[in-house]
Design a protein around this motif. Structure first.
Motif, PDB file in Angstrom:
ATOM      1  N   ALA A 133       3.872   2.738  -7.125  1.00  0.00           N
ATOM      2  CA  ALA A 133       3.975   4.036  -7.807  1.00  0.00           C
ATOM      3  C   ALA A 133       4.312   3.898  -9.280  1.00  0.00           C
ATOM      4  O   ALA A 133       4.907   4.793  -9.874  1.00  0.00           O
ATOM      5  CB  ALA A 133       4.977   4.964  -7.111  1.00  0.00           C
ATOM      6  N   THR A 138      -1.086   3.836 -10.718  1.00  0.00           N
ATOM      7  CA  THR A 138      -1.307   5.086  -9.989  1.00  0.00           C
ATOM      8  C   THR A 138      -2.364   5.932 -10.684  1.00  0.00           C
ATOM      9  O   THR A 138      -3.323   6.408 -10.058  1.00  0.00           O
ATOM     10  CB  THR A 138       0.002   5.884  -9.862  1.00  0.00           C
ATOM     11  OG1 THR A 138       0.966   5.091  -9.154  1.00  0.00           O
ATOM     12  CG2 THR A 138      -0.219   7.188  -9.119  1.00  0.00           C
ATOM     13  N   ALA A 150       1.720   5.639  -2.411  1.00  0.00           N
ATOM     14  CA  ALA A 150       2.716   5.336  -3.431  1.00  0.00           C
ATOM     15  C   ALA A 150       4.027   4.952  -2.761  1.00  0.00           C
ATOM     16  O   ALA A 150       4.616   5.757  -2.047  1.00  0.00           O
ATOM     17  CB  ALA A 150       2.917   6.546  -4.339  1.00  0.00           C
ATOM     18  N   GLN A 157       9.325   5.606 -10.647  1.00  0.00           N
ATOM     19  CA  GLN A 157       8.370   5.595  -9.547  1.00  0.00           C
ATOM     20  C   GLN A 157       8.569   6.715  -8.517  1.00  0.00           C
ATOM     21  O   GLN A 157       7.568   7.255  -8.016  1.00  0.00           O
ATOM     22  CB  GLN A 157       8.386   4.221  -8.877  1.00  0.00           C
ATOM     23  CG  GLN A 157       7.915   3.124  -9.822  1.00  0.00           C
ATOM     24  CD  GLN A 157       8.371   1.740  -9.434  1.00  0.00           C
ATOM     25  OE1 GLN A 157       8.804   1.503  -8.304  1.00  0.00           O
ATOM     26  NE2 GLN A 157       8.298   0.808 -10.368  1.00  0.00           N
ATOM     27  N   ALA A 161       5.452   9.092  -7.496  1.00  0.00           N
ATOM     28  CA  ALA A 161       5.035   9.233  -6.096  1.00  0.00           C
ATOM     29  C   ALA A 161       5.062  10.685  -5.652  1.00  0.00           C
ATOM     30  O   ALA A 161       4.192  11.136  -4.907  1.00  0.00           O
ATOM     31  CB  ALA A 161       5.947   8.389  -5.205  1.00  0.00           C
ATOM     32  N   ARG A 162       6.052  11.432  -6.115  1.00  0.00           N
ATOM     33  CA  ARG A 162       6.134  12.849  -5.758  1.00  0.00           C
ATOM     34  C   ARG A 162       4.936  13.615  -6.324  1.00  0.00           C
ATOM     35  O   ARG A 162       4.388  14.506  -5.668  1.00  0.00           O
ATOM     36  CB  ARG A 162       7.445  13.434  -6.290  1.00  0.00           C
ATOM     37  CG  ARG A 162       7.617  14.913  -6.057  1.00  0.00           C
ATOM     38  CD  ARG A 162       7.751  15.263  -4.597  1.00  0.00           C
ATOM     39  NE  ARG A 162       8.000  16.692  -4.425  1.00  0.00           N
ATOM     40  CZ  ARG A 162       7.560  17.400  -3.405  1.00  0.00           C
ATOM     41  NH1 ARG A 162       6.874  16.825  -2.436  1.00  0.00           N
ATOM     42  NH2 ARG A 162       7.821  18.689  -3.324  1.00  0.00           N
ATOM     43  N   GLU A 165       1.953  13.144  -4.134  1.00  0.00           N
ATOM     44  CA  GLU A 165       2.066  13.957  -2.929  1.00  0.00           C
ATOM     45  C   GLU A 165       1.756  15.425  -3.217  1.00  0.00           C
ATOM     46  O   GLU A 165       0.986  16.061  -2.486  1.00  0.00           O
ATOM     47  CB  GLU A 165       3.482  13.812  -2.371  1.00  0.00           C
ATOM     48  CG  GLU A 165       3.749  14.545  -1.080  1.00  0.00           C
ATOM     49  CD  GLU A 165       5.171  14.300  -0.594  1.00  0.00           C
ATOM     50  OE1 GLU A 165       5.321  13.836   0.544  1.00  0.00           O
ATOM     51  OE2 GLU A 165       6.124  14.577  -1.359  1.00  0.00           O
ATOM     52  N   ARG A 172       3.164   9.666  -0.176  1.00  0.00           N
ATOM     53  CA  ARG A 172       4.410   9.082  -0.696  1.00  0.00           C
ATOM     54  C   ARG A 172       5.158   8.431   0.466  1.00  0.00           C
ATOM     55  O   ARG A 172       5.444   9.072   1.477  1.00  0.00           O
ATOM     56  CB  ARG A 172       5.267  10.183  -1.328  1.00  0.00           C
ATOM     57  CG  ARG A 172       6.638   9.721  -1.827  1.00  0.00           C
ATOM     58  CD  ARG A 172       7.348  10.861  -2.535  1.00  0.00           C
ATOM     59  NE  ARG A 172       7.576  11.989  -1.651  1.00  0.00           N
ATOM     60  CZ  ARG A 172       8.755  12.280  -1.076  1.00  0.00           C
ATOM     61  NH1 ARG A 172       9.804  11.509  -1.276  1.00  0.00           N
ATOM     62  NH2 ARG A 172       8.883  13.342  -0.301  1.00  0.00           N
TER      63      ARG A 172
END
Length: 203
Positions: A133, A138, A150, A157, A161-162, A165, A172
């Motif tokens: 992530a 990414t 991620a 990170q 990652a959020r 998602e 995530r």
């Protein structure tokens, strides 16, 4: 030095007269009140010129790119779990390690480990990317319309990652929950989220 004190993170980031942000909507959270000095210019996708590895053309099954961080953060566990999770799956796996030591990892027949491969050459063929992530890999994956799993370890990170998602462009999976079964399920689910990844690529 006589400057006014800054009290919040927003004040710190918005103190400049121009802010160039290497991202684009819709990868950012939806909002209509962007400060006037912020310019979203899209991700930095440049990479050093390199030949496409000839073995890439020999891969015929769906390709999964797994990549560890180029800045050391001891994410060798991602490489190890990915090898166990994707062993025997109907994918070809290219695992790039950077400086991570993976000599103790058992490598299944469908996994190829390389220290460095030009990611663009792999992403043009990839069905999914599994990464830590980091903002660079990414966004590079999403810019190619490739959904992401991620697995954030630290730094920025979890936020990256959020965003994956929320954008419905991948899955995530926090590092503390990383297991072979969860990673395998995350890859299978992420491959169905290609529409979200392509929406970000178009942006």
């Amino acid at each position: 030095v006589g400057l006014e004190p800054l009290h919040t993170l927003d004040e710190f980031y918005l103190a400049a007269s121009l802010i160039i942000s290497y991202t684009a909507e819709p990868f950012e959270y939806p909002r209509t009140d962007w400060p006037s000095q912020v310019r979203l210019v899209g991700p930095g996708l440049w990479e050093p010129p390199a030949e496409t590895p000839p073995w890439l053309d020999e891969l015929t099954r769906p390709l999964v790119l797994v990549t560890c961080s180029t800045a050391f953060q001891n994410d060798a566990r991602l490489a190890d779990v990915a090898c166990r999770a994707l062993d025997g799956e109907p994918f070809e796996v290219v695992l790039t390690t950077g400086d991570v030591e993976v000599s103790g990892v058992r490598v299944p027949p469908n996994v190829r480990i390389e220290r460095f491969v030009p990611h663009t050459a792999v992403l043009t063929r990839a069905a999914c990317t599994v990464c830590h992530a980091g903002m660079g890999i990414t966004q590079k994956a999403l810019a190619h319309g490739v959904p992401v799993v991620a697995v954030p370890f630290g730094r920025d990170q979890p936020e990256v990652a959020r965003r994956v998602e929320v954008a419905h462009a991948g899955v995530r999976l926090p590092a503390r929950r990383l297991t072979p079964a969860r990673l395998r399920a995350a890859v299978q689910h992420a491959m169905h989220l290609v529409a979200g990844a392509r929406r970000i690529a178009a942006a």
